[in-house]
Design an enzyme around this catalytic site. Structure first.
Site, mmCIF file in Angstrom:
data_model
loop_
_atom_site.group_PDB
_atom_site.id
_atom_site.type_symbol
_atom_site.label_atom_id
_atom_site.label_comp_id
_atom_site.label_asym_id
_atom_site.label_seq_id
_atom_site.Cartn_x
_atom_site.Cartn_y
_atom_site.Cartn_z
ATOM 1 N N CYS A 133 0.996 -1.259 -0.180
ATOM 2 C CA CYS A 133 0.016 -0.002 0.175
ATOM 3 C C CYS A 133 0.814 1.295 0.263
ATOM 4 C CB CYS A 133 -0.863 -0.023 1.175
ATOM 5 S SG CYS A 133 -2.015 1.411 1.223
ATOM 6 N N HIS A 158 -9.438 -3.913 -1.648
ATOM 7 C CA HIS A 158 -8.010 -3.230 -0.794
ATOM 8 C C HIS A 158 -8.464 -1.631 -1.160
ATOM 9 C CE1 HIS A 158 -3.867 -2.400 0.004
ATOM 10 N NE2 HIS A 158 -4.252 -1.199 -0.206
ATOM 11 N N GLU A 159 -8.873 -1.450 -2.283
ATOM 12 C CA GLU A 159 -9.279 0.139 -2.280
ATOM 13 C C GLU A 159 -10.491 0.634 -1.573
ATOM 14 O OE1 GLU A 159 -6.763 2.048 -3.218
ATOM 15 O OE2 GLU A 159 -5.606 0.573 -3.579
ATOM 16 N N HIS A 191 -10.065 1.262 1.826
ATOM 17 C CA HIS A 191 -9.466 2.514 2.289
ATOM 18 C C HIS A 191 -10.850 3.543 2.415
ATOM 19 C CE1 HIS A 191 -5.105 2.468 2.044
ATOM 20 N NE2 HIS A 191 -5.170 1.951 0.893
#
Length: 191
Positions: free
Chosen positions: A99, A141-142, A145
């Site tokens: 990341c 993953h994004e 966030h």
């Protein structure tokens, strides 16, 4: 604008839905693309596959995903606004993740291998994306966030789960990943 890194508390906040795609939102997307490529230029062995607006300290539900994750020369990204996971399924596979906001640390993260996401493109077009394997992992993953979740939060067994990249571009085990993050943050801030 710069990429913020752990332990910045903004990385732990939930992002706000984008209500209108205007010049401000398009400017954020442009900054995200530029920052991703600037970061990549400083990291010869790594690829900037994606980024979320919170990684710039902007708490908006926007992510960018690289169009071709196999070709570093192809520097185009697709922006997804208000992405939402509709369905996540398939077997769970554990693989490396890194990341931009967790400097120089990689971890073995378990994620499902299939995902369906709905979002809007920059022009306001609504899309549904069916993704598998690496693209599914990147989308999850994004989108994490946008909800204040980092990849390190998914790692339950911290022993033998973290790695760093050495000067040759090889991943090597890290014993104390929190210490490594602190050390790399200092170096990152000096750049």
């Amino acid at each position: 604008m710069k990429i913020i890194t752990t332990p910045d508390e903004r990385l732990r906040e939930k992002s706000d839905k984008v209500r209108k795609i205007d010049d401000e939102i398009l400017g954020i997307i442009s900054d995200m693309r530029k920052l991703s490529l600037d970061w990549e230029a400083k990291h010869p062995y790594e690829l900037s596959a994606a980024m979320a607006a919170p990684q710039m300290g902007v708490l908006k539900r926007i992510i960018i995903i690289r169009d071709d994750m196999e070709d570093k020369k192809n520097a185009s990204f697709t922006a997804l606004i208000n992405p939402e996971v509709i369905r996540a399924e398939g077997k769970v596979k554990t693989d490396y993740e890194g990341c931009l906001s967790v400097p120089s640390i990689y971890g073995m993260v378990p994620r499902v291998t299939k995902v369906k996401v709905k979002a809007m493109l920059e022009d306001g077009t609504e899309v549904r994306i069916k993704a598998t394997d690496e693209l599914a992992r990147t989308l999850l993953h994004e989108i994490d966030h946008l909800n204040g979740i980092l990849f390190i939060d998914h790692i339950r067994d911290k022993k033998d789960a973290f790695y760093k990249m050495n000067e040759k571009g090889d991943l090597v085990p890290v014993e104390d990943y929190e210490k490594e993050i602190r050390n790399n943050k200092k170096l990152w801030d000096e750049e």
